[in-house]
Design a protein around this motif. Sequence first.
Motif, mmCIF file in Angstrom:
data_model
loop_
_atom_site.group_PDB
_atom_site.id
_atom_site.type_symbol
_atom_site.label_atom_id
_atom_site.label_comp_id
_atom_site.label_asym_id
_atom_site.label_seq_id
_atom_site.Cartn_x
_atom_site.Cartn_y
_atom_site.Cartn_z
ATOM 1 N N MET A 158 6.206 -1.076 8.010
ATOM 2 C CA MET A 158 6.138 0.337 7.643
ATOM 3 C C MET A 158 7.326 0.743 6.783
ATOM 4 O O MET A 158 8.453 0.336 7.045
ATOM 5 N N GLY A 159 7.062 1.575 5.777
ATOM 6 C CA GLY A 159 8.113 2.079 4.902
ATOM 7 C C GLY A 159 8.591 3.450 5.353
ATOM 8 O O GLY A 159 8.739 3.716 6.539
ATOM 9 N N ASP A 160 8.828 4.347 4.393
ATOM 10 C CA ASP A 160 9.302 5.694 4.717
ATOM 11 C C ASP A 160 8.306 6.425 5.608
ATOM 12 O O ASP A 160 8.684 7.119 6.550
ATOM 13 N N TYR A 161 7.016 6.270 5.295
ATOM 14 C CA TYR A 161 5.950 6.896 6.056
ATOM 15 C C TYR A 161 4.857 5.876 6.346
ATOM 16 O O TYR A 161 4.522 5.056 5.500
ATOM 17 N N ALA A 162 4.338 5.937 7.537
ATOM 18 C CA ALA A 162 3.089 5.243 7.846
ATOM 19 C C ALA A 162 2.435 6.118 8.898
ATOM 20 O O ALA A 162 2.342 5.776 10.068
ATOM 21 N N ALA A 163 2.042 7.299 8.450
ATOM 22 C CA ALA A 163 1.623 8.347 9.376
ATOM 23 C C ALA A 163 0.207 8.801 9.088
ATOM 24 O O ALA A 163 -0.283 8.696 7.966
ATOM 25 N N ALA B 140 0.862 -1.185 0.000
ATOM 26 C CA ALA B 140 0.000 0.000 0.000
ATOM 27 C C ALA B 140 0.892 1.227 0.000
ATOM 28 O O ALA B 140 1.473 1.583 1.027
ATOM 29 N N GLN B 141 1.010 1.868 -1.150
ATOM 30 C CA GLN B 141 1.913 3.012 -1.299
ATOM 31 C C GLN B 141 1.166 4.216 -1.843
ATOM 32 O O GLN B 141 0.397 4.113 -2.796
ATOM 33 N N GLY B 142 1.402 5.380 -1.234
ATOM 34 C CA GLY B 142 0.832 6.618 -1.746
ATOM 35 C C GLY B 142 -0.256 7.177 -0.853
ATOM 36 O O GLY B 142 -0.460 6.740 0.284
ATOM 37 N N SER B 143 -0.980 8.159 -1.358
ATOM 38 C CA SER B 143 -2.063 8.792 -0.606
ATOM 39 C C SER B 143 -3.276 7.880 -0.553
ATOM 40 O O SER B 143 -3.542 7.112 -1.475
ATOM 41 N N VAL C 166 3.005 -0.826 4.383
ATOM 42 C CA VAL C 166 2.408 0.508 4.312
ATOM 43 C C VAL C 166 3.493 1.552 4.111
ATOM 44 O O VAL C 166 4.433 1.651 4.902
ATOM 45 N N ASN C 167 3.359 2.316 3.045
ATOM 46 C CA ASN C 167 4.246 3.461 2.793
ATOM 47 C C ASN C 167 3.360 4.620 2.367
ATOM 48 O O ASN C 167 3.164 4.871 1.180
ATOM 49 N N SER C 168 2.805 5.303 3.369
ATOM 50 C CA SER C 168 1.788 6.310 3.071
ATOM 51 C C SER C 168 1.814 7.446 4.083
ATOM 52 O O SER C 168 1.907 7.204 5.294
ATOM 53 N N SER D 182 1.124 -7.344 14.876
ATOM 54 C CA SER D 182 2.469 -6.860 15.159
ATOM 55 C C SER D 182 2.845 -5.813 14.113
ATOM 56 O O SER D 182 2.478 -5.950 12.942
ATOM 57 N N ILE D 183 3.569 -4.771 14.553
ATOM 58 C CA ILE D 183 3.954 -3.681 13.653
ATOM 59 C C ILE D 183 5.472 -3.533 13.662
ATOM 60 O O ILE D 183 6.081 -3.410 14.727
ATOM 61 N N PHE D 184 6.054 -3.540 12.457
ATOM 62 C CA PHE D 184 7.488 -3.327 12.273
ATOM 63 C C PHE D 184 7.706 -1.982 11.594
ATOM 64 O O PHE D 184 6.989 -1.632 10.662
ATOM 65 N N ALA D 185 8.717 -1.259 12.045
ATOM 66 C CA ALA D 185 9.109 -0.006 11.401
ATOM 67 C C ALA D 185 10.620 0.079 11.389
ATOM 68 O O ALA D 185 11.290 -0.569 12.198
ATOM 69 N N GLN D 186 11.153 0.856 10.471
ATOM 70 C CA GLN D 186 12.576 1.137 10.503
ATOM 71 C C GLN D 186 12.833 2.242 11.534
ATOM 72 O O GLN D 186 11.923 3.024 11.848
ATOM 73 N N PRO D 187 14.041 2.348 12.057
ATOM 74 C CA PRO D 187 14.329 3.426 13.013
ATOM 75 C C PRO D 187 14.024 4.806 12.440
ATOM 76 O O PRO D 187 13.655 5.716 13.179
ATOM 77 N N ASN D 188 14.179 4.949 11.106
ATOM 78 C CA ASN D 188 13.969 6.250 10.466
ATOM 79 C C ASN D 188 12.655 6.336 9.694
ATOM 80 O O ASN D 188 12.498 7.205 8.836
ATOM 81 N N THR D 189 11.712 5.463 9.995
ATOM 82 C CA THR D 189 10.337 5.615 9.500
ATOM 83 C C THR D 189 9.694 6.804 10.219
ATOM 84 O O THR D 189 9.957 7.047 11.387
#
Length: 586
Positions: free
Chosen positions: A378-383, A308-311, A348-350, A395-402
Amino acid sequence: MRSFLKFFLASLLALVIFFVIGFLILLGIAGKALSPEKVVIDPNGVLVIETSQPYAEQKIVNPLNALLHGEANEIPGLYDVVRLIEHAATDDNIKGIYLKTNGNPNGFATTEEVRKALLEFRKSKKFVYAYGEGISQQAYYLASTADKIFLHPQGGLDFAGFATQIMYVKGTLEKLDIQPQIFYDGKFKSATEPFRETKMTEANRIQTSAFLGDLYGHYLSGISAMRKLDTAILHRYADQGLIQNAQDALSHKLVDGLKYDDQVMEVLRAKLGLKKDADINFVSLAKYESAADYRDASGENKIAVLYAQGSIVSDEGNEDVLISSEKYLQEIRKLREDKSIKAIVFRVNSPGGSALASETIWRELELAKKVKPVVVSMGDYAASGGYYISCMADSIFAQPNTLTGSIGVFALLPNLQNFFKNKLGITFDGVKTGQYADLGTATRPLTETERKFVQNAIDSIYSTFKARVIAGRKLSPAVVDSIAQGRVWSGVQAQQLGLVDRLGGVNEAVACAARMAKVSSSYRLREYPAVKAPLEKLMKTLGNDVRTSMVKQELGEQYSLYRQVKRLQEMCGEVQARLPFDMIIR
């Protein structure tokens, strides 16, 4: 008259035949270009990774390039890139990786995924060499994984620290007599700030400083570990502006040598044991993707990876990188009802979008969770809306810089009455059968009662959003209220607060889903949504390219402004759960 009709019909027939033959030739060429023969990688290969290549979550099919140039017609998706690098580590035909590091348009978490794969590759004892003429900060983060980093003698390395800047348009709107009627919940909800302020609010400055500091700290730590330089020293390099040219980069041990391209080629030949001027067997990622059998195909059980990428939008939308609630409802329902799918990894990258569409997707995921494990990566954004559709996961995984969180909502209803009247000389009048029948029209301001209606709706949606987080993350209402307020968090902060469970990428999320589904020893991955067929993609690409080209040609330098207006149009009228507008970090 008869001769004219005869000539006209003959010309028409010739034109039809011309187009039919042309179409058949096009199909023939496309068939050959879009269905290439199996690629074989010769021994002594060097996998080339160009850090200037943007990677989407799913592979990008580019049939037009294949049609015109006969080259590979796909750009691997991010997870493909990670798996290709992993595969190369055990491929006897690949002796090492050559990083071409002139730039990096990818986000922080995307870069983190690739960097981690490169670090894993190095454990194979194969070489990783990096070279660039002008290395950006994000490109250098990837280059720092290399055994050797070479820089062009007259080139440069950007090492100045991170910065973000937001464009404020309140003054412009005032000059145009446009009144942005703004409603929001959450003191940190800064998405509407460019329309109601002329500079950062204190709350926004606090949150931005916090997550930007986290991103930069993680960046320095990664470089420090590979270059054996203390983070304090690295920070001093940036703060004092000590890296101004290639020689500075070498003197301060950020690179290992200053070389021209031909000299780097000689280093590679020596490493490969080749004679001088011998051809190096460079293998692009696109070519390797066509040759390598890197997808796990064992076992009857399946784990679905849904990208799921984008708006987030309510309708189907016109772009590939949009998360349509209508489309994703069907996708998730299909995965829920498919008994061969044992778990779902939702990538999710959104930055968010429509609050209503987010609720629709949340509901379908909640139903799926009752049947099988659902794990979010989570990708760059999951906000904002991106977090809304993530919070229910097992369970939710994110990168430290997400960048995540941003639990808040807003609405923007422009009042254009004075703009039309004072700038264009246009006025409006009409009739209505109810006092509020024209509520929300852009041609008059809202009444005080109408403003209360809209704010009540905002408050209700915000309350629902927080309730989803409370239930999904098993946190108290007081805790969620304190960490919501529209505030953006880094992945590190989000884990500490309980908004995220673990730090990691897609691989870790898939492994977790397999464990939860009790199929760790044997499973196959299936990826969704399905990538469009090449011919369908070709037709769409041609249409989009022509339309975009015409708009760019007509608007010239104003094209970027046109895109801003289009994005503003998307935000108007519907309650939004979205990240700050047009936030760029360099």
